[in-house]
Design a protein around this motif. Structure first.
Motif, PDB file in Angstrom:
ATOM      1  N   GLU A  41      -3.087 -15.243   8.250  1.00 41.79           N
ATOM      2  CA  GLU A  41      -1.781 -14.704   8.624  1.00 41.79           C
ATOM      3  C   GLU A  41      -1.662 -13.300   8.049  1.00 41.79           C
ATOM      4  N   VAL A  42      -1.413 -12.344   8.928  1.00 48.86           N
ATOM      5  CA  VAL A  42      -1.254 -10.961   8.502  1.00 48.86           C
ATOM      6  C   VAL A  42       0.211 -10.601   8.688  1.00 48.86           C
ATOM      7  N   GLY A  43       0.891 -10.273   7.582  1.00 52.02           N
ATOM      8  CA  GLY A  43       2.323  -9.987   7.611  1.00 52.02           C
ATOM      9  C   GLY A  43       2.627  -8.598   8.115  1.00 52.02           C
ATOM     10  N   SER A  44       3.906  -8.299   8.142  1.00 52.24           N
ATOM     11  CA  SER A  44       4.353  -7.001   8.626  1.00 52.24           C
ATOM     12  C   SER A  44       4.083  -5.912   7.597  1.00 52.24           C
ATOM     13  N   GLU A  45       4.050  -4.681   8.065  1.00 51.24           N
ATOM     14  CA  GLU A  45       3.794  -3.552   7.187  1.00 51.24           C
ATOM     15  C   GLU A  45       5.064  -2.976   6.590  1.00 51.24           C
ATOM     16  N   SER A  46       6.224  -3.546   6.928  1.00 53.40           N
ATOM     17  CA  SER A  46       7.483  -3.014   6.412  1.00 53.40           C
ATOM     18  C   SER A  46       7.632  -3.341   4.932  1.00 53.40           C
ATOM     19  N   THR A  47       8.325  -2.468   4.221  1.00 54.07           N
ATOM     20  CA  THR A  47       8.534  -2.670   2.793  1.00 54.07           C
ATOM     21  C   THR A  47       9.680  -3.646   2.586  1.00 54.07           C
ATOM     22  N   ARG A  48       9.636  -4.319   1.461  1.00 53.18           N
ATOM     23  CA  ARG A  48      10.694  -5.283   1.132  1.00 53.18           C
ATOM     24  C   ARG A  48      11.871  -4.563   0.513  1.00 53.18           C
ATOM     25  N   ARG A  49      13.055  -5.022   0.847  1.00 56.30           N
ATOM     26  CA  ARG A  49      14.261  -4.464   0.250  1.00 56.30           C
ATOM     27  C   ARG A  49      14.561  -5.170  -1.059  1.00 56.30           C
ATOM     28  N   VAL A  50      15.098  -4.417  -1.995  1.00 56.72           N
ATOM     29  CA  VAL A  50      15.472  -4.972  -3.278  1.00 56.72           C
ATOM     30  C   VAL A  50      16.978  -4.846  -3.418  1.00 56.72           C
ATOM     31  N   GLY A  51      17.603  -5.923  -3.831  1.00 56.72           N
ATOM     32  CA  GLY A  51      19.044  -5.885  -4.022  1.00 56.72           C
ATOM     33  C   GLY A  51      19.773  -6.735  -2.999  1.00 56.72           C
TER      34      GLY A  51
ATOM     35  N   PHE B  40      -2.272 -12.378  -0.876  1.00 55.97           N
ATOM     36  CA  PHE B  40      -2.301 -11.118  -1.604  1.00 55.97           C
ATOM     37  C   PHE B  40      -1.779  -9.988  -0.734  1.00 55.97           C
ATOM     38  N   GLU B  41      -1.439  -8.866  -1.382  1.00 56.67           N
ATOM     39  CA  GLU B  41      -0.963  -7.656  -0.717  1.00 56.67           C
ATOM     40  C   GLU B  41      -2.144  -6.698  -0.581  1.00 56.67           C
ATOM     41  N   SER B  42      -2.279  -6.093   0.590  1.00 55.15           N
ATOM     42  CA  SER B  42      -3.375  -5.168   0.840  1.00 55.15           C
ATOM     43  C   SER B  42      -2.844  -3.883   1.464  1.00 55.15           C
ATOM     44  N   SER B  43      -3.538  -2.785   1.214  1.00 54.44           N
ATOM     45  CA  SER B  43      -3.167  -1.516   1.827  1.00 54.44           C
ATOM     46  C   SER B  43      -3.813  -1.349   3.197  1.00 54.44           C
ATOM     47  N   GLN B  44      -4.665  -2.299   3.589  1.00 50.92           N
ATOM     48  CA  GLN B  44      -5.280  -2.262   4.910  1.00 50.92           C
ATOM     49  C   GLN B  44      -4.231  -2.570   5.977  1.00 50.92           C
ATOM     50  N   THR B  45      -4.401  -1.982   7.156  1.00 48.95           N
ATOM     51  CA  THR B  45      -3.471  -2.236   8.252  1.00 48.95           C
ATOM     52  C   THR B  45      -3.823  -3.559   8.922  1.00 48.95           C
ATOM     53  N   ALA B  46      -2.901  -4.060   9.737  1.00 44.87           N
ATOM     54  CA  ALA B  46      -3.143  -5.305  10.469  1.00 44.87           C
ATOM     55  C   ALA B  46      -4.346  -5.164  11.383  1.00 44.87           C
ATOM     56  N   GLN B  47      -4.512  -4.009  11.994  1.00 48.64           N
ATOM     57  CA  GLN B  47      -5.640  -3.783  12.886  1.00 48.64           C
ATOM     58  C   GLN B  47      -6.965  -3.798  12.132  1.00 48.64           C
ATOM     59  N   GLU B  48      -6.984  -3.238  10.928  1.00 50.86           N
ATOM     60  CA  GLU B  48      -8.211  -3.245  10.122  1.00 50.86           C
ATOM     61  C   GLU B  48      -8.597  -4.663   9.721  1.00 50.86           C
TER      62      GLU B  48
END
Length: 74
Positions: A61-71, A16-24
């Motif tokens: 596994e905690v993914g990166s906080e960068s946004t995904r590109r579309v296109g 799932f996607e979360s608004s929490q940071t990796a540190q949290e």
């Protein structure tokens, strides 16, 4: 933040996607493991609550906080 939790003795995982940071997320998991808590609670972007038993962790596994590109990328 993309979070994936592998469950022991199960071919599926929680993703799932979360608004929490990796540190949290790391702090929540580390605190639960150190204190001997029986479960952790994590919220996704839509407000859904995930309660996961600590004994069933295979991996987290905690993914990166960068946004995904579309296109298309040239």
């Amino acid at each position: 933040m993309d979070i994936r939790i592998g469950i022991a003795n199960s071919p599926r995982e929680i993703n799932f996607e979360s608004s929490q940071t990796a540190q949290e997320v790391e702090q929540v998991v580390a605190t639960a493991l150190e204190k001997g808590d029986t479960f952790i609670r994590l919220l996704d972007n839509k407000g859904k609550l995930y309660i996961v038993p600590v004994v069933s962790f295979a991996y987290i596994e905690v993914g990166s906080e960068s946004t995904r590109r579309v296109g298309f990328v040239a």
